[in-house]
Scaffold this active site. Structure first.
Site, PDB file in Angstrom:
ATOM      1  N   HIS A 213     118.649 -34.042  88.286  1.00  0.00           N
ATOM      2  CA  HIS A 213     119.664 -33.405  87.435  1.00  0.00           C
ATOM      3  C   HIS A 213     119.418 -31.940  87.103  1.00  0.00           C
ATOM      4  O   HIS A 213     119.424 -31.547  85.935  1.00  0.00           O
ATOM      5  CB  HIS A 213     119.810 -34.201  86.143  1.00  0.00           C
ATOM      6  CG  HIS A 213     120.706 -35.391  86.287  1.00  0.00           C
ATOM      7  ND1 HIS A 213     122.035 -35.296  86.661  1.00  0.00           N
ATOM      8  CD2 HIS A 213     120.461 -36.719  86.117  1.00  0.00           C
ATOM      9  CE1 HIS A 213     122.570 -36.511  86.708  1.00  0.00           C
ATOM     10  NE2 HIS A 213     121.632 -37.397  86.394  1.00  0.00           N
TER      11      HIS A 213
ATOM     12  N   HIS B 248     121.530 -45.516  94.844  1.00  0.00           N
ATOM     13  CA  HIS B 248     121.527 -44.852  93.538  1.00  0.00           C
ATOM     14  C   HIS B 248     121.860 -45.806  92.397  1.00  0.00           C
ATOM     15  O   HIS B 248     121.160 -45.845  91.382  1.00  0.00           O
ATOM     16  CB  HIS B 248     122.517 -43.686  93.533  1.00  0.00           C
ATOM     17  CG  HIS B 248     122.529 -42.962  92.229  1.00  0.00           C
ATOM     18  ND1 HIS B 248     121.502 -42.150  91.813  1.00  0.00           N
ATOM     19  CD2 HIS B 248     123.436 -42.967  91.207  1.00  0.00           C
ATOM     20  CE1 HIS B 248     121.763 -41.671  90.623  1.00  0.00           C
ATOM     21  NE2 HIS B 248     122.932 -42.157  90.220  1.00  0.00           N
TER      22      HIS B 248
ATOM     23  N   ASP C  52     123.977 -31.329  88.202  1.00  0.00           N
ATOM     24  CA  ASP C  52     124.548 -31.480  86.857  1.00  0.00           C
ATOM     25  C   ASP C  52     123.455 -31.542  85.788  1.00  0.00           C
ATOM     26  O   ASP C  52     122.292 -31.777  86.062  1.00  0.00           O
ATOM     27  CB  ASP C  52     125.455 -32.710  86.756  1.00  0.00           C
ATOM     28  CG  ASP C  52     126.771 -32.540  87.490  1.00  0.00           C
ATOM     29  OD1 ASP C  52     127.154 -31.382  87.737  1.00  0.00           O
ATOM     30  OD2 ASP C  52     127.412 -33.556  87.818  1.00  0.00           O
ATOM     31  N   ARG C  53     123.906 -31.308  84.550  1.00  0.00           N
ATOM     32  CA  ARG C  53     123.069 -31.322  83.344  1.00  0.00           C
ATOM     33  C   ARG C  53     122.163 -30.097  83.258  1.00  0.00           C
ATOM     34  O   ARG C  53     122.371 -29.250  82.406  1.00  0.00           O
ATOM     35  CB  ARG C  53     122.218 -32.592  83.247  1.00  0.00           C
ATOM     36  CG  ARG C  53     122.986 -33.884  83.385  1.00  0.00           C
ATOM     37  CD  ARG C  53     123.919 -34.079  82.229  1.00  0.00           C
ATOM     38  NE  ARG C  53     124.477 -35.421  82.225  1.00  0.00           N
ATOM     39  CZ  ARG C  53     125.560 -35.763  81.541  1.00  0.00           C
ATOM     40  NH1 ARG C  53     126.193 -34.860  80.830  1.00  0.00           N
ATOM     41  NH2 ARG C  53     126.012 -37.002  81.582  1.00  0.00           N
TER      42      ARG C  53
ATOM     43  N   ARG D 134     129.939 -48.623  81.089  1.00  0.00           N
ATOM     44  CA  ARG D 134     130.323 -47.273  81.497  1.00  0.00           C
ATOM     45  C   ARG D 134     131.830 -47.133  81.678  1.00  0.00           C
ATOM     46  O   ARG D 134     132.359 -46.029  81.704  1.00  0.00           O
ATOM     47  CB  ARG D 134     129.646 -46.910  82.826  1.00  0.00           C
ATOM     48  CG  ARG D 134     128.137 -46.833  82.787  1.00  0.00           C
ATOM     49  CD  ARG D 134     127.610 -46.556  84.182  1.00  0.00           C
ATOM     50  NE  ARG D 134     126.164 -46.560  84.277  1.00  0.00           N
ATOM     51  CZ  ARG D 134     125.391 -45.484  84.130  1.00  0.00           C
ATOM     52  NH1 ARG D 134     125.935 -44.318  83.869  1.00  0.00           N
ATOM     53  NH2 ARG D 134     124.072 -45.579  84.253  1.00  0.00           N
TER      54      ARG D 134
ATOM     55  N   HIS E  41     119.769 -43.862  88.418  1.00  0.00           N
ATOM     56  CA  HIS E  41     121.035 -43.903  87.691  1.00  0.00           C
ATOM     57  C   HIS E  41     120.896 -44.082  86.178  1.00  0.00           C
ATOM     58  O   HIS E  41     121.864 -43.886  85.447  1.00  0.00           O
ATOM     59  CB  HIS E  41     121.902 -45.018  88.279  1.00  0.00           C
ATOM     60  CG  HIS E  41     123.354 -44.980  87.906  1.00  0.00           C
ATOM     61  ND1 HIS E  41     124.095 -43.819  87.838  1.00  0.00           N
ATOM     62  CD2 HIS E  41     124.229 -45.986  87.592  1.00  0.00           C
ATOM     63  CE1 HIS E  41     125.346 -44.111  87.505  1.00  0.00           C
ATOM     64  NE2 HIS E  41     125.451 -45.413  87.354  1.00  0.00           N
TER      65      HIS E  41
ATOM     66  N   ASP F 171     116.807 -39.625  89.739  1.00  0.00           N
ATOM     67  CA  ASP F 171     117.605 -38.476  89.289  1.00  0.00           C
ATOM     68  C   ASP F 171     116.705 -37.296  88.919  1.00  0.00           C
ATOM     69  O   ASP F 171     115.680 -37.469  88.253  1.00  0.00           O
ATOM     70  CB  ASP F 171     118.416 -38.851  88.046  1.00  0.00           C
ATOM     71  CG  ASP F 171     119.283 -40.085  88.228  1.00  0.00           C
ATOM     72  OD1 ASP F 171     118.859 -41.023  88.920  1.00  0.00           O
ATOM     73  OD2 ASP F 171     120.374 -40.118  87.646  1.00  0.00           O
TER      74      ASP F 171
ATOM     75  N   ASP G 184     121.870 -37.890  92.438  1.00  0.00           N
ATOM     76  CA  ASP G 184     121.947 -37.147  91.174  1.00  0.00           C
ATOM     77  C   ASP G 184     120.943 -35.994  91.117  1.00  0.00           C
ATOM     78  O   ASP G 184     120.161 -35.858  90.178  1.00  0.00           O
ATOM     79  CB  ASP G 184     121.770 -38.084  89.988  1.00  0.00           C
ATOM     80  CG  ASP G 184     123.053 -38.825  89.644  1.00  0.00           C
ATOM     81  OD1 ASP G 184     123.981 -38.821  90.481  1.00  0.00           O
ATOM     82  OD2 ASP G 184     123.134 -39.424  88.557  1.00  0.00           O
TER      83      ASP G 184
ATOM     84  N   ASN H  89     126.172 -40.714  91.973  1.00  0.00           N
ATOM     85  CA  ASN H  89     127.518 -40.592  91.406  1.00  0.00           C
ATOM     86  C   ASN H  89     127.835 -39.161  90.971  1.00  0.00           C
ATOM     87  O   ASN H  89     128.996 -38.761  90.912  1.00  0.00           O
ATOM     88  CB  ASN H  89     127.714 -41.557  90.238  1.00  0.00           C
ATOM     89  CG  ASN H  89     126.797 -41.261  89.067  1.00  0.00           C
ATOM     90  OD1 ASN H  89     125.567 -41.258  89.212  1.00  0.00           O
ATOM     91  ND2 ASN H  89     127.357 -41.021  87.901  1.00  0.00           N
ATOM     92  N   HIS H  90     126.810 -38.345  90.703  1.00  0.00           N
ATOM     93  CA  HIS H  90     127.080 -36.950  90.325  1.00  0.00           C
ATOM     94  C   HIS H  90     127.341 -36.057  91.526  1.00  0.00           C
ATOM     95  O   HIS H  90     127.773 -34.914  91.352  1.00  0.00           O
ATOM     96  CB  HIS H  90     125.937 -36.393  89.481  1.00  0.00           C
ATOM     97  CG  HIS H  90     126.054 -36.747  88.034  1.00  0.00           C
ATOM     98  ND1 HIS H  90     126.637 -35.920  87.104  1.00  0.00           N
ATOM     99  CD2 HIS H  90     125.692 -37.870  87.368  1.00  0.00           C
ATOM    100  CE1 HIS H  90     126.627 -36.503  85.916  1.00  0.00           C
ATOM    101  NE2 HIS H  90     126.048 -37.690  86.051  1.00  0.00           N
TER     102      HIS H  90
END
Length: 373
Positions: free
Chosen positions: A125, A235, A157-158, A287, A314, A123, A154, A186-187
């Site tokens: 991000h 991922h 995001d963030r 989760r 992840h 990731d 990923d 997943n993002h």
């Protein structure tokens, strides 16, 4: 009819779980308003498809993004005009759709006949400066056909600079397709990027038309890769639906880029699952979506597919990476000081010897994302 009703209800429950999962994460993790985009500069440059074949195009775009982001961390500079962005995205989508859903990747062969290096990133991000730092010579070096990278989902995001990261990788790949391989995380799904910043970022920097094209790109991304016929890269991990299948079965008729009811469970398994040492087989994930899988599952999945190692991402790892399941499962995370407060290292997995023994390059954060006040 009864079976159809059951499938519909099952899909409804899973959708509700995703929604609840997002609500829970919103209360636990940082979500950044993109207030810095109020001062977004618009001195954009136009490019055409002819530029993409020039291998310097990707390097120049990366360097420009890096300099602009370094110079003003609270303000982004629009380097590309809208038409250029759409052109890059459309060209990338066409390229991705020609690839299989599970990639088969081999390390490059050097002029002397020995195996070249290959790196796997977890990731990132939206922490663009940290991503760009990976390409410096003292860490991974710039991506080329002789120094390829796999990005294990990923990317978005963030952080506030997801756009710059994705566009840089696409520009590099368009000029040199074997230099960069991008897998879906997943993002890179609407449930996540609508809530965790990427959609807000793109709408602020461009508009909904550009965001819709990014959505098409994410749907076109492959979801996993097999490296050198020995390593499975994905991922999240393995769930009950994916566990029952061989990679060949997954690749040929089960995983659908535009997801159907039949492929939904497998898709969620691969993008959301996590390894655990608490059970040997499967248990529900904390989760609220996906599964936790134990070492017996890792061992059996690898044996069924004649593989030796599972590499996934992840999850934040304080040291940037870790081993589980008798060293058969590696987690790698490449966003150091995640969300500006985790104080973790980032890492990449590196294969560069004559065998497939992994090594690791660990690095600190170059850029701390701006905290909310």
């Amino acid at each position: 009819k009864l079976q159809t009703n059951f499938v519909t209800m099952e899909t409804f429950i899973k959708t509700a779980l995703i929604f609840l999962h997002i609500l829970c994460l919103n209360s636990l993790l940082i979500r950044r308003p993109f207030t810095s985009f109020k001062n977004f500069e618009t001195s954009a440059v136009a490019f055409s498809a002819e530029n993409f074949a020039d291998k310097q195009f990707g390097r120049n775009l990366l360097d420009t993004f890096e300099k602009n982001t370094e110079a003003s961390r609270q303000k982004s500079v629009k380097v590309l005009d809208k038409n250029s962005v759409l052109c890059i995205l459309e060209s990338s989508i066409k390229m991705m759709l020609k690839e299989p859903k599970i990639l088969s990747i081999n390390r490059p062969i050097r002029a002397d006949g020995t195996l070249g290096s290959l790196s796997i990133c977890g990731d990132t991000h939206g922490q663009f400066l940290d991503l760009a730092n990976i390409f410096h010579e003292d860490i991974g070096g710039y991506p080329t056909a002789q120094n390829p990278f796999i990005f294990n989902g990923d990317l978005v995001d963030r952080g506030q600079f997801s756009f710059e990261g994705v566009m840089s990788l696409l520009a590099i790949k368009l000029a040199d397709p074997s230099a960069v391989h991008i897998l879906r995380g997943n993002h890179e799904t609407s449930d996540m990027y609508e809530s965790y910043g990427f959609e807000t970022e793109i709408n602020a920097k461009y508009d909904k038309e550009v965001m819709e094209k990014f959505s098409e790109l994410f749907e076109a991304l492959p979801v996993a890769a097999v490296l050198q016929n020995e390593v499975f890269v994905v991922h999240g991990g393995i769930g009950p639906s994916s566990f029952e299948c061989t990679i060949k079965e997954l690749n040929t008729h089960i995983i659908k880029r535009h997801r159907s009811e039949a492929s939904f469970e497998v898709f969620m398994d691969l993008l959301w699952s996590d390894p655990t040492n608490k059970v040997s087989k499967f248990t529900s994930s904390s989760r609220g979506i996906g599964y936790s899988f134990g070492k017996e599952i890792t061992k059996a999945f690898l044996e069924r597919n004649n593989l030796k190692l599972l590499i996934r991402s992840h999850q934040v790892r304080q040291g940037g990476y870790d081993f589980m399941h008798d060293d058969k499962c590696i987690t790698v995370f490449s966003a150091p000081n995640y969300c500006g407060q985790c104080r973790n290292n980032g890492a990449i997995v590196r294969f560069e010897g004559e065998d497939m023994t992994p090594s690791f390059i660990v690095f600190n954060a170059k850029h701390y994302p701006i905290k909310n006040k």
